[in-house]
Design a protein around this motif. Structure first.
Motif, short mmCIF file in Angstrom:
data_model
loop_
_atom_site.label_atom_id
_atom_site.label_comp_id
_atom_site.label_asym_id
_atom_site.label_seq_id
_atom_site.Cartn_x
_atom_site.Cartn_y
_atom_site.Cartn_z
N TYR A 106 -18.64 15.41 57.24
CA TYR A 106 -18.97 16.30 57.48
C TYR A 106 -19.35 17.35 56.22
CZ TYR A 106 -19.51 19.61 61.37
OH TYR A 106 -19.50 20.62 62.31
N GLY A 157 -22.41 17.49 57.24
CA GLY A 157 -22.56 18.35 58.78
C GLY A 157 -22.77 17.10 59.17
N ILE A 216 -21.27 14.27 62.01
CA ILE A 216 -20.11 13.69 63.16
C ILE A 216 -20.74 12.16 62.57
CG2 ILE A 216 -18.49 13.29 64.73
CD1 ILE A 216 -19.48 15.99 65.78
N PHE A 231 -20.66 9.04 63.94
CA PHE A 231 -19.94 8.06 64.75
C PHE A 231 -18.86 6.95 64.56
CE2 PHE A 231 -19.49 7.58 69.08
CZ PHE A 231 -19.08 8.78 70.12
N ARG A 286 -29.59 17.94 64.53
CA ARG A 286 -28.63 17.35 64.67
C ARG A 286 -28.18 16.10 65.90
NH1 ARG A 286 -24.61 21.86 62.29
NH2 ARG A 286 -22.85 20.82 62.30
N LEU A 287 -28.66 16.53 67.15
CA LEU A 287 -28.39 15.58 67.70
C LEU A 287 -28.78 14.84 67.38
CD1 LEU A 287 -28.54 17.23 71.28
CD2 LEU A 287 -26.59 16.92 69.72
N LEU A 331 -26.50 12.46 65.36
CA LEU A 331 -25.33 12.21 66.06
C LEU A 331 -25.38 11.17 67.15
CD1 LEU A 331 -22.62 12.60 66.85
CD2 LEU A 331 -23.15 14.16 68.36
N ILE A 372 -24.25 7.19 67.19
CA ILE A 372 -23.50 6.76 68.57
C ILE A 372 -24.11 5.23 68.66
CG2 ILE A 372 -23.68 6.99 70.55
CD1 ILE A 372 -23.31 10.15 70.93
N PHE A 429 -10.96 11.23 64.16
CA PHE A 429 -12.01 12.28 65.44
C PHE A 429 -11.64 13.88 65.46
CE2 PHE A 429 -14.67 15.28 66.95
CZ PHE A 429 -15.17 15.37 66.11
N ILE A 465 -12.38 21.13 60.42
CA ILE A 465 -13.32 19.71 60.03
C ILE A 465 -14.12 20.11 58.11
CG2 ILE A 465 -15.23 20.06 61.03
CD1 ILE A 465 -15.51 17.04 61.38
N LEU A 481 -25.88 17.11 74.92
CA LEU A 481 -25.21 15.92 74.27
C LEU A 481 -24.05 16.12 75.29
CD1 LEU A 481 -26.36 13.80 73.38
CD2 LEU A 481 -25.67 13.91 71.66
N ASP A 496 -22.68 19.48 68.77
CA ASP A 496 -22.44 17.92 67.83
C ASP A 496 -21.13 18.23 68.57
OD1 ASP A 496 -22.03 20.23 66.70
OD2 ASP A 496 -22.17 18.98 64.97
N TYR A 497 -19.84 19.63 68.65
CA TYR A 497 -18.73 19.58 69.45
C TYR A 497 -18.94 19.09 70.47
CZ TYR A 497 -16.34 21.28 64.81
OH TYR A 497 -15.67 21.46 63.64
N ILE A 519 -18.60 15.77 71.89
CA ILE A 519 -17.21 15.32 71.54
C ILE A 519 -16.65 14.99 72.68
CG2 ILE A 519 -15.10 14.60 70.46
CD1 ILE A 519 -17.64 13.30 69.27
N PHE A 571 -17.05 4.57 78.20
CA PHE A 571 -18.17 5.37 77.18
C PHE A 571 -19.39 4.38 76.97
CE2 PHE A 571 -19.78 5.34 73.18
CZ PHE A 571 -20.10 6.47 73.42
N LEU A 616 -31.06 3.18 70.33
CA LEU A 616 -31.14 4.35 69.81
C LEU A 616 -31.00 5.45 68.54
CD1 LEU A 616 -27.47 4.99 71.57
CD2 LEU A 616 -29.26 6.20 72.66
N MET A 631 -34.09 7.16 67.21
CA MET A 631 -34.19 8.90 66.36
C MET A 631 -34.68 8.62 65.16
SD MET A 631 -32.84 11.13 67.86
CE MET A 631 -33.23 10.33 69.77
#
Lengths: 300, 411
Positions: A29, A33, A35, A37, A99-100, A103, A107, A235, A243, B145, B199-200, B203, B331, B381, B385
């Motif tokens: 991070y 920057g 996460i 996953f 960023r998304l 992420l 995932i 996490f 973080i 998200l 992103d937080y 989560i 999940f 996924l 992306m």
């Protein structure tokens, strides 16, 4: 009082293992920057690799010490390789993307790796061989703290010290800190940023692999799905400490480990995971920058 | 076309993957029996597979980079596919919509093609269409998200199951209650977390989803724990008793109705003031605030509307399966719905419908591949992306084109 000390020590052990995994989150991070996953899955693959190597070696009758060293080495090598490869496939093409996107890609990678291990190995829980013997000198306090806990605490401490030295005093550590402060500027002063990112993934993954080996021999069984929960908890620890900050990750892990240990010991063991998740939600709501993190302001 | 250098690179990649997958793919140990199984044939598959995949991967990456550089220099027009052109024409849009609806309505009565089993699968696919459209509001339009979407689905399902179990309330009474309760949960979750960055937020919603599932699993007095609730009544039909086959077809028609209603609502919502506020929020939060949009209200509206649909489908789910337990709300379920939205195209209604049908029906009909389903979802996924972030049928960004008049240019 004895119960209290027992909980305290088991909390520290938990915290030590979370710290090994949380470091990978916080370092990645800090640098890009993102996460990561899939980090929990790297830890799971580390545990699986060490399980496979240890079982083969014990079938062929190797001495215990050789098994521990070789299994640990194999776990580190393969986890690091996975970390490196994942970064190249799923994150590197997305450097400039929002960023998304990165992420969601992470995932996807996490789901992919879980099912890859599920399909290639098994969905059952596998018994992990007991690698760490009961030390004779631990006999008098064995009812409070086991030998495995001692090994976990010592190994984690050594790993943290090595990591601190690497980050603080070596050239590569300096380059890592520079990259995390300002990637463009680091590039301008001649740092190979792509390489530094790879190195970060490799170091983080190696730490997770050590964590995987230790926790698997502590709990005594492994499964393809252990990475998800461990990843989320680590996490949580990384966020709790702030973080991006390495000492923060360690502090957060210890706090989380102790919280879980005392909560399950004094409140209820049914809701063990609920405590971790609630803690995560609470920190993110009230202090998203964590205990030792920096407050970032957003600009247009 | 492919140079020797490319082949060499791919060879290195395939050898690297042979090494990488060696312990997991080749070795299989049985610690109880103390036996080791060496599966060398897997290594051959990995080498051959990764050799060709790496060529394709690099080729696609190369093509993507060319396209982005072209777009940046403004040479290519925004991707207008055939589907988009059809859809932009009102007349062809009506024709497509009516014919699809006719096929959907006739489906349970088609000889050879349909059976109770097929109708059941179709119902499931339609449920995912609505779930996808609901999540699309949150992820696609508002750009938040949400990884705990399944929690709202669980709220709906448990609302119906518990109210039916304790008070004997019927499907039609609980349907709005389930939706509203889920929307309320959306607000409860949304309220404190809205300050968080993308992103937080992801989560926290993930944590929230897991908390709901864990509570359902452990709070036995309330939810009957992991064993779940069974014997939930199916939806009533004006007090007439339906046979099992009839009930399945009835739920299918209900789902067709729900899909039509949802499409109508989401479509109208997209063009409304609120919908445009969501899109503005997705594009740039700070600029959006500067335009005088109430960030808090807009986000909460997205959360609660998205949750509302999940709650409704949760009620339908409980009524359809007549049995629910917490294992249905993991999940992974959230991840499946997210894959639907991502594959189809975030923010695009037609894309989400297409994504749901592909991702739910394909594994059902290709039974041999069913066990690779989740593996494929994960890969979808990542690949989407990397190569096509806008999805298979992406939504077209509305662009304001300014044509300077003579007056404008001379001054």
């Amino acid at each position: 009082m004895e119960y209290f000390i027992e909980l305290l020590l088991s909390g520290l052990t938990r915290g030590a293992i979370y710290a090994l995994i949380a470091l990978g989150y916080t370092m990645v991070y800090g640098i890009i920057g993102l996460i990561n996953f899939a980090h929990g899955e790297i830890y799971m693959i580390g545990a699986f690799t060490s399980f496979i190597v240890a079982t083969i070696l014990s079938i062929y009758g190797f001495p215990l010490l050789a098994i521990i060293v070789l299994a640990g080495l194999a776990a580190v090598i393969w986890s690091a390789s996975y970390g490196y490869t994942i970064e190249k496939i799923a994150y590197k093409p997305l450097r400039k993307a929002p960023r998304l996107s990165a992420l969601i890609s992470a995932i996807g990678m996490s789901i992919f790796l879980q099912n890859y291990v599920l399909l290639a190995q098994t969905s059952e829980f596998l018994p992990f061989p007991q690698l760490i013997p009961d030390f004779p000198f631990m006999e008098p306090i064995a009812h409070i703290v086991g030998s495995t806990d001692l090994v976990i605490l010592v190994t984690t401490t050594i790993a943290m010290l090595i990591l601190t030295v690497v980050i603080k005093y070596t050239k590569i550590g300096k380059a890592m800190r520079a990259t995390s402060q300002d990637r463009t500027m680091a590039m301008l002063v001649g740092i190979n940023v792509d390489r530094i990112i790879s190195v970060t993934f490799i170091i983080g993954s190696s730490m997770a692999a050590i964590g995987g080996l230790l926790i698997a021999s502590h709990i005594g069984q492994i499964n393809f799905s252990i990475g998800f929960l461990a990843g989320i908890k680590a996490f949580t620890a990384a966020v709790l400490g702030g973080i991006g900050s390495v000492p923060g990750a360690v502090l957060g892990s210890v706090v989380l480990g102790l919280t879980e240990s005392f909560a399950t010991g004094y409140v209820s063991s049914d809701y063990e995971d609920v405590f971790a998740f609630s803690l995560l939600v609470l920190i993110l709501i009230f202090k998203p920058s964590g205990l030792l993190g920096k407050v970032e302001s957003q600009k247009v | 076309m492919i140079s020797a250098g490319e082949l060499k690179k791919s060879l290195v990649v395939s050898l690297w993957f042979a090494f990488l997958t060696f312990p997991i793919m080749v070795v299989r140990v049985d610690p109880v029996e103390s036996t080791v199984l060496w599966r060398w044939h897997n290594m051959v598959y990995v080498i051959v597979g990764s050799f060709f995949l790496s060529i394709i991967f690099r080729y696609l990456l190369h093509r993507r980079d060319i396209q982005t550089s072209r777009k940046e220099s403004g040479q290519s027009n925004p991707d207008q596919t055939l589907i988009h052109r059809w859809l932009s024409n009102t007349r062809s849009r009506t024709i497509i919509f009516v014919s699809l609806l006719a096929v959907a309505l006739a489906f349970p009565h088609m000889p050879y093609l349909s059976s109770t089993y097929q109708v059941n699968i179709m119902t499931t696919a339609l449920m995912y269409v609505v779930l996808g459209l609901g999540l699309n509001i949150v992820v696609g339009l508002a750009g938040l998200l949400d990884l705990g979407y399944v929690a709202f689905y669980a709220v709906g399902a448990y609302t119906y199951a518990l109210l039916n179990y304790h008070f004997g309330l019927g499907f039609w009474v609980v349907l709005p209650i389930g939706g509203i309760l889920a929307a309320l949960f959306g607000i409860i979750l949304g309220f404190p977390v809205l300050r968080l960055r993308g992103d937080y937020l992801a989560i926290v919603t993930l944590g929230f989803g897991e908390i709901i599932r864990l509570v359902l699993e452990n709070w036995g007095d309330f939810s009957q724990g992991p064993s779940g609730i069974s014997n939930i009544s199916r939806p009533g039909f004006f007090g007439i008793d339906l046979t099992l086959d009839q009930a399945i077809i009835y739920i299918y028609y209900l789902m067709v109705l729900f899909v039509v209603v949802t499409i109508f609502f989401v479509n109208r919502l997209q063009d409304s003031r609120l919908g445009r506020a969501w899109i503005a929020l997705r594009e740039d939060e700070i600029a959006c605030q500067a335009m005088g949009i109430d960030k808090m209200k807009t986000k909460l509206a997205a959360f609660s509307l998205g949750a509302f649909w999940a709650g409704i489908i949760g009620v339908v789910f409980a009524a359809k399966t007549t049995f629910i337990n917490p294992a249905s709300f993991t999940f992974l379920e959230s991840a499946i719905i997210l894959s639907i939205v991502v594959l189809g195209g975030m923010g695009s209604i037609i894309g989400v419908i297409f994504g749901a049908l592909v991702l739910i029906l394909l594994p059902e009909y290709l039974r041999a591949l069913a066990e690779y389903r989740m593996l494929a979802f994960g890969a979808v996924l990542v690949l989407m992306m990397v190569f096509r972030p806008q999805g298979l049928i992406g939504s077209i960004r509305r662009v304001y084109t300014y044509t300077p008049t003579k007056k404008g240019t001379t001054s």
